[in-house]
Design an enzyme around this catalytic site. Sequence first.
Site, mmCIF file in Angstrom:
data_model
loop_
_atom_site.group_PDB
_atom_site.id
_atom_site.type_symbol
_atom_site.label_atom_id
_atom_site.label_comp_id
_atom_site.label_asym_id
_atom_site.label_seq_id
_atom_site.Cartn_x
_atom_site.Cartn_y
_atom_site.Cartn_z
ATOM 1 N N CYS A 8 0.868 -1.184 0.000
ATOM 2 C CA CYS A 8 0.000 0.000 0.000
ATOM 3 C C CYS A 8 0.904 1.232 0.000
ATOM 4 O O CYS A 8 2.082 1.132 -0.327
ATOM 5 C CB CYS A 8 -0.989 -0.022 1.162
ATOM 6 S SG CYS A 8 -0.282 0.232 2.803
ATOM 7 N N ARG A 14 -3.323 -0.626 5.252
ATOM 8 C CA ARG A 14 -3.894 -1.681 4.418
ATOM 9 C C ARG A 14 -2.976 -2.875 4.221
ATOM 10 O O ARG A 14 -3.400 -4.029 4.378
ATOM 11 C CB ARG A 14 -4.295 -1.102 3.052
ATOM 12 C CG ARG A 14 -5.435 -0.110 3.144
ATOM 13 C CD ARG A 14 -5.690 0.579 1.822
ATOM 14 N NE ARG A 14 -4.676 1.617 1.621
ATOM 15 C CZ ARG A 14 -4.622 2.405 0.568
ATOM 16 N NH1 ARG A 14 -5.495 2.264 -0.423
ATOM 17 N NH2 ARG A 14 -3.692 3.338 0.463
ATOM 18 N N ASP A 127 -8.201 3.895 1.155
ATOM 19 C CA ASP A 127 -7.261 4.192 2.231
ATOM 20 C C ASP A 127 -8.033 4.672 3.461
ATOM 21 O O ASP A 127 -8.690 5.703 3.417
ATOM 22 C CB ASP A 127 -6.285 5.272 1.778
ATOM 23 C CG ASP A 127 -5.156 5.508 2.764
ATOM 24 O OD1 ASP A 127 -5.185 4.945 3.883
ATOM 25 O OD2 ASP A 127 -4.237 6.257 2.411
#
Length: 164
Positions: A8, A14, A127
């Site tokens: 990420c 994440r 996100d």
Amino acid sequence: MYRVCFVCTGNICRSPMAEAVFRAHVRDAGLDGLVEVGSAGTGSWHLGEAEDSRTTAVLREAGYPLTHTARQFESEWFERYDLVVALDAGHAAELRALARTTAQAARVRLLRSYDPEADPDDLSVPDPYYGGERGFTACLEMVEAAVPGLLSEVGAALEAREAG
């Protein structure tokens, strides 16, 4: 050994979440020792830091352990990993641009492409960093929905290696 790296932006939300969930599924499938799982970020903003505390809280509540230190994906890592799993389309594009060969670029996949229920026109995991706990919970739900498909592909790759 089959090696998977989740990527990420900063490697604190994440990708460590995906790493923890996938590692637990690998263990539960009896593939410990056959599959290595890691994560990284496309940038260096959080190098050396632990995961975001909201990531920790959501993972802990769901029963996933995680010990994590953020790192940045380097182009030479393509030689180390069999599969590089991006958490959103922007990450996938950055990773493919970082690849030195078309074979390396082909190792990049979007996590949600493994979720049969995901909208094929929107395979990015949003996100959660600038939002609240709900964003982290939604992220975990998306990761959990994709991991069985990913695990199936990795299992098939391991079987093919064994047979070949």
